[in-house]
Motif scaffolding. Structure first.
Motif, PDB file in Angstrom:
ATOM      1  N   ARG A  26       0.832  -1.210   0.000  1.00  0.00           N
ATOM      2  CA  ARG A  26       0.000   0.000   0.000  1.00  0.00           C
ATOM      3  C   ARG A  26       0.868   1.263   0.000  1.00  0.00           C
ATOM      4  NH1 ARG A  26      -4.637  -1.202  -2.230  1.00  0.00           N
ATOM      5  NH2 ARG A  26      -6.091  -2.423  -0.954  1.00  0.00           N
ATOM      6  N   ALA A  27       2.005   1.207   0.692  1.00  0.00           N
ATOM      7  CA  ALA A  27       2.899   2.370   0.709  1.00  0.00           C
ATOM      8  C   ALA A  27       3.432   2.662  -0.689  1.00  0.00           C
ATOM      9  CB  ALA A  27       4.056   2.112   1.674  1.00  0.00           C
ATOM     10  N   ALA A  28       3.769   1.618  -1.439  1.00  0.00           N
ATOM     11  CA  ALA A  28       4.251   1.808  -2.807  1.00  0.00           C
ATOM     12  C   ALA A  28       3.169   2.426  -3.687  1.00  0.00           C
ATOM     13  CB  ALA A  28       4.707   0.464  -3.387  1.00  0.00           C
ATOM     14  N   GLU A  29       1.936   1.941  -3.530  1.00  0.00           N
ATOM     15  CA  GLU A  29       0.814   2.520  -4.272  1.00  0.00           C
ATOM     16  C   GLU A  29       0.629   3.990  -3.911  1.00  0.00           C
ATOM     17  OE1 GLU A  29      -2.697  -0.498  -5.081  1.00  0.00           O
ATOM     18  OE2 GLU A  29      -2.113  -0.602  -2.975  1.00  0.00           O
ATOM     19  N   ARG A  30       0.706   4.269  -2.633  1.00  0.00           N
ATOM     20  CA  ARG A  30       0.520   5.644  -2.155  1.00  0.00           C
ATOM     21  C   ARG A  30       1.614   6.564  -2.696  1.00  0.00           C
ATOM     22  NH1 ARG A  30      -0.262   7.262   4.239  1.00  0.00           N
ATOM     23  NH2 ARG A  30       0.158   9.492   4.063  1.00  0.00           N
ATOM     24  N   TRP A  31       2.848   6.068  -2.714  1.00  0.00           N
ATOM     25  CA  TRP A  31       3.961   6.872  -3.215  1.00  0.00           C
ATOM     26  C   TRP A  31       3.760   7.248  -4.682  1.00  0.00           C
ATOM     27  CZ3 TRP A  31       8.799   5.143  -5.921  1.00  0.00           C
ATOM     28  CH2 TRP A  31       9.731   6.187  -6.014  1.00  0.00           C
ATOM     29  N   ILE A  32       3.357   6.261  -5.469  1.00  0.00           N
ATOM     30  CA  ILE A  32       3.101   6.530  -6.884  1.00  0.00           C
ATOM     31  C   ILE A  32       1.999   7.569  -7.042  1.00  0.00           C
ATOM     32  CG2 ILE A  32       2.156   5.519  -9.004  1.00  0.00           C
ATOM     33  CD1 ILE A  32       3.695   2.971  -8.328  1.00  0.00           C
ATOM     34  N   VAL A  44      10.292  10.352 -13.522  1.00  0.00           N
ATOM     35  CA  VAL A  44      11.055   9.313 -12.824  1.00  0.00           C
ATOM     36  C   VAL A  44      11.721   8.375 -13.824  1.00  0.00           C
ATOM     37  CG1 VAL A  44      10.915   7.369 -11.226  1.00  0.00           C
ATOM     38  CG2 VAL A  44       9.514   9.416 -10.831  1.00  0.00           C
ATOM     39  N   ILE A  45      13.027   8.165 -13.634  1.00  0.00           N
ATOM     40  CA  ILE A  45      13.767   7.248 -14.516  1.00  0.00           C
ATOM     41  C   ILE A  45      14.350   6.057 -13.751  1.00  0.00           C
ATOM     42  CG2 ILE A  45      14.324   9.041 -16.214  1.00  0.00           C
ATOM     43  CD1 ILE A  45      17.136   9.183 -14.946  1.00  0.00           C
ATOM     44  N   LEU A  72       4.843  -1.233  -6.708  1.00  0.00           N
ATOM     45  CA  LEU A  72       5.458  -0.341  -7.695  1.00  0.00           C
ATOM     46  C   LEU A  72       5.017  -0.684  -9.115  1.00  0.00           C
ATOM     47  CD1 LEU A  72       9.101  -0.161  -6.269  1.00  0.00           C
ATOM     48  CD2 LEU A  72       7.374   1.654  -6.222  1.00  0.00           C
ATOM     49  N   SER A  73       4.546  -1.928  -9.310  1.00  0.00           N
ATOM     50  CA  SER A  73       4.070  -2.354 -10.637  1.00  0.00           C
ATOM     51  C   SER A  73       2.625  -1.954 -10.886  1.00  0.00           C
ATOM     52  CB  SER A  73       4.201  -3.882 -10.777  1.00  0.00           C
ATOM     53  OG  SER A  73       5.548  -4.278 -10.661  1.00  0.00           O
ATOM     54  N   GLY A  74       2.015  -1.310  -9.898  1.00  0.00           N
ATOM     55  CA  GLY A  74       0.659  -0.811 -10.094  1.00  0.00           C
ATOM     56  C   GLY A  74      -0.435  -1.826  -9.862  1.00  0.00           C
ATOM     57  N   THR A  75      -0.130  -2.945  -9.186  1.00  0.00           N
ATOM     58  CA  THR A  75      -1.161  -3.940  -8.901  1.00  0.00           C
ATOM     59  C   THR A  75      -1.839  -3.632  -7.576  1.00  0.00           C
ATOM     60  OG1 THR A  75       0.348  -5.432  -7.748  1.00  0.00           O
ATOM     61  CG2 THR A  75       0.151  -5.702 -10.136  1.00  0.00           C
ATOM     62  N   ASN A  99       7.627  -2.440 -14.508  1.00  0.00           N
ATOM     63  CA  ASN A  99       6.546  -1.716 -15.175  1.00  0.00           C
ATOM     64  C   ASN A  99       5.982  -0.718 -14.166  1.00  0.00           C
ATOM     65  OD1 ASN A  99       4.568  -0.851 -16.916  1.00  0.00           O
ATOM     66  ND2 ASN A  99       3.298  -2.679 -16.697  1.00  0.00           N
ATOM     67  N   PHE A 100       6.638   0.405 -14.046  1.00  0.00           N
ATOM     68  CA  PHE A 100       6.381   1.372 -12.981  1.00  0.00           C
ATOM     69  C   PHE A 100       4.977   1.953 -13.081  1.00  0.00           C
ATOM     70  CE2 PHE A 100       7.532   5.672 -11.007  1.00  0.00           C
ATOM     71  CZ  PHE A 100       7.489   5.166  -9.713  1.00  0.00           C
ATOM     72  N   GLY A 101       4.179   1.724 -12.031  1.00  0.00           N
ATOM     73  CA  GLY A 101       2.816   2.229 -12.002  1.00  0.00           C
ATOM     74  C   GLY A 101       1.946   1.678 -13.106  1.00  0.00           C
ATOM     75  N   ALA A 102       2.366   0.514 -13.668  1.00  0.00           N
ATOM     76  CA  ALA A 102       1.654  -0.122 -14.786  1.00  0.00           C
ATOM     77  C   ALA A 102       1.579   0.791 -16.002  1.00  0.00           C
ATOM     78  CB  ALA A 102       0.242  -0.557 -14.360  1.00  0.00           C
ATOM     79  N   CYS A 103       2.537   1.744 -16.075  1.00  0.00           N
ATOM     80  CA  CYS A 103       2.502   2.733 -17.156  1.00  0.00           C
ATOM     81  C   CYS A 103       3.752   2.756 -18.017  1.00  0.00           C
ATOM     82  CB  CYS A 103       2.293   4.140 -16.593  1.00  0.00           C
ATOM     83  SG  CYS A 103       0.648   4.424 -15.951  1.00  0.00           S
ATOM     84  N   LYS A 104       4.907   2.547 -17.404  1.00  0.00           N
ATOM     85  CA  LYS A 104       6.146   2.653 -18.179  1.00  0.00           C
ATOM     86  C   LYS A 104       7.218   1.761 -17.572  1.00  0.00           C
ATOM     87  CE  LYS A 104       7.994   6.636 -15.613  1.00  0.00           C
ATOM     88  NZ  LYS A 104       8.578   7.988 -15.736  1.00  0.00           N
TER      89      LYS A 104
END
Length: 475
Positions: A26-32, A44-45, A72-75, A99-104
């Motif tokens: 949840r923290a990773a989701e929140r950070w994104i 972000v790179i 971090l993968s957006g799941t 696959n950062f945030g399921a976007c890139k």
């Protein structure tokens, strides 16, 4: 004062740990989300994740590294098909790409970009920091704390004003057990009725029923899966699943069913003797935590490590105590359990990293004991008495998982917590609360005092107790 819904205490997620898996996820989701709000997500790179304290010491055994990669993968832990978890992790590990945030896609090397620090951060034992490198070369860092039960906070507690405002909007704001009993007396309502009124200030009855049904169906399915899956648990301890054989032996070979509900109905027709009841309750609890230990979907109640107690006791009521039990009984049980859990969270902790296993199994046993007591006809005073009895006999319980895995002694402790909950309910039902020497609020205070006195070796660090007494190689 803090506003806590029962759905904060009973969350659907993925095992094996609410503080070490669900919280970091949840923290990773929140950070994104915060990167997007700040309009720097596209900049972000590269990213790194720093784990501190208990998250570092037992993180790999609790799949904390998996959790942050999945986040971090957006799941989403509620929605992700659990059979895809290993393929997602394998793709990241084999290709060093996220696959950062399921976007890139960005480069990510799990072995070097997830860093485990033995240092404890001052605010809480479960700290983690996300670090982003931007196209400009600048870095952006955010620190979060997984405080147990899947709750995630930042040190500044920026949401404090909003939480207090929500708390004040409750028709019956509750911080302590004594306040809950006062409302029951003044309104002439049961505990479940008081809690339902508070929930109605957040959502309508249809939404409440749907969310409660989702929680119960997840619990039931989790018990069903655990009782019908054989083999050994992952992690290196080679722990054999026991719920499968228990279920098989208790039912015999002549029974047929094809769904969790038909399985429940089949159990209602089995022989009821004391030993069989003990075995069934243990079977239900073991089943849930075997699923939890294998990264399955469970209900955090109030944590993942203690996720088996509440469904086991509720299932006991459904298949042993009341064969006519239906969803209305489930609702009452979950209302009461959630409220008792919130009282412990407000007055003490539900994090083993802060309070040892008394904060997990002890709290879950208290929640289940109180909830069962109301279903068996107990008064509000007897409900809280049952919760107190259950916690009283878990005080000082340490958290010392072997290898940092939520398996030994964690899985069996759910069975013991469930049995203690049932016994606590029975003791409360034949007792006069006026004669009780220890009120619930006092045992909450005592649990917190005990937690603060407890050595850090026994707070989910795997540095004491069974964790050092038994070597992985011996298993």
């Amino acid at each position: 004062m803090e506003s806590i819904s029962i759905f904060d205490m009973l969350k659907i997620g993925v095992g094996p740990s609410s503080s070490h898996t669900l919280g970091p996820w949840r923290a990773a989701e929140r950070w994104i989300s915060e990167l997007r709000s700040a309009q720097i997500f596209d900049e972000v790179i590269a990213v790194k994740v720093h784990m501190y304290g208990s998250l570092s010491l037992t993180g790999k055994g609790h799949a904390t590294d998996y959790a942050v990669m999945l986040g971090l993968s957006g799941t989403d832990p509620v929605k992700i098909p659990v059979d895809t978890i290993h393929s997602i992790i394998s793709h990241i590990q084999e290709n060093n790409v996220l696959n950062f945030g399921a976007c890139k896609e960005i480069p990510f090397h799990p072995k070097t970009d997830i860093i485990f620090h033995k240092k404890f951060l001052e605010f809480h034992a479960n700290g983690l920091q996300f670090e982003a490198t931007l196209k400009s070369g600048k870095t952006k860092k955010n620190t979060y704390y997984s405080i147990g039960g899947g709750f995630v906070v930042v040190k500044e507690r920026k949401n404090a004003k909003r939480n207090i405002a929500t708390f004040d909007s409750f028709p019956f704001p509750i911080q302590k057990g004594s306040e809950l009993l006062a409302y029951c007396a003044s309104e002439n309502k049961s505990i479940s009725e008081i809690v339902q009124e508070n929930e109605r200030s957040l959502r309508d009855d249809a939404q409440i029923d749907q969310k409660l049904n989702d929680v119960w169906q997840t619990m039931l399915e989790c018990m069903y899966i655990g009782c019908h899956t054989e083999g050994k648990l992952p992690g290196g301890l080679n722990v054999t699943r026991r719920a499968f054989e228990l279920n098989k032996n208790l039912l015999g070979d002549s029974t047929t069913y094809n769904s969790p509900q038909s399985w429940l109905n089949t159990i209602r027709n089995t022989e009821v003797k004391f030993r069989q009841i003990l075995k069934w309750v243990s079977c239900f609890a073991l089943a849930v935590n075997e699923v939890n230990a294998s990264l399955g979907r469970v209900v955090t109640a109030p944590t993942n490590g203690s996720a088996g107690v509440i469904p086991a006791v509720l299932m006991y009521y459904m298949v042993i105590e009341n064969h006519e039990a239906h969803f209305e009984h489930v609702k009452k049980f979950l209302f009461v359990a959630g409220e008792i859990g919130s009282i412990f969270k407000k007055g003490a902790t539900i994090s083993a990293a802060m309070g040892g296993c008394q904060a997990e199994i002890g709290v879950s046993s208290a929640m289940a004991a109180g909830a069962l007591t109301e279903l068996l006809g107990g008064s509000p005073e007897q409900v809280l008495m049952a919760a107190e009895i259950a916690m009283e006999h878990h005080l000082g319980l340490t958290c010392d998982p072997i290898g940092g895995l939520v398996q030994i002694p964690c899985i069996e402790r759910n069975s013991m917590g469930a049995i203690k909950a049932i016994n606590a309910a029975e003791l409360a039902l034949v007792s006069d609360p006026k004669d009780a020497k220890v009120p619930l609020d006092k045992v909450v205070e005592t649990m917190w005092a005990t937690a603060k006195d407890m050595s850090s070796k026994y707070k989910e660090t795997s540095e004491g107790g069974l964790a050092v007494g038994i070597n992985m190689s011996d298993c």
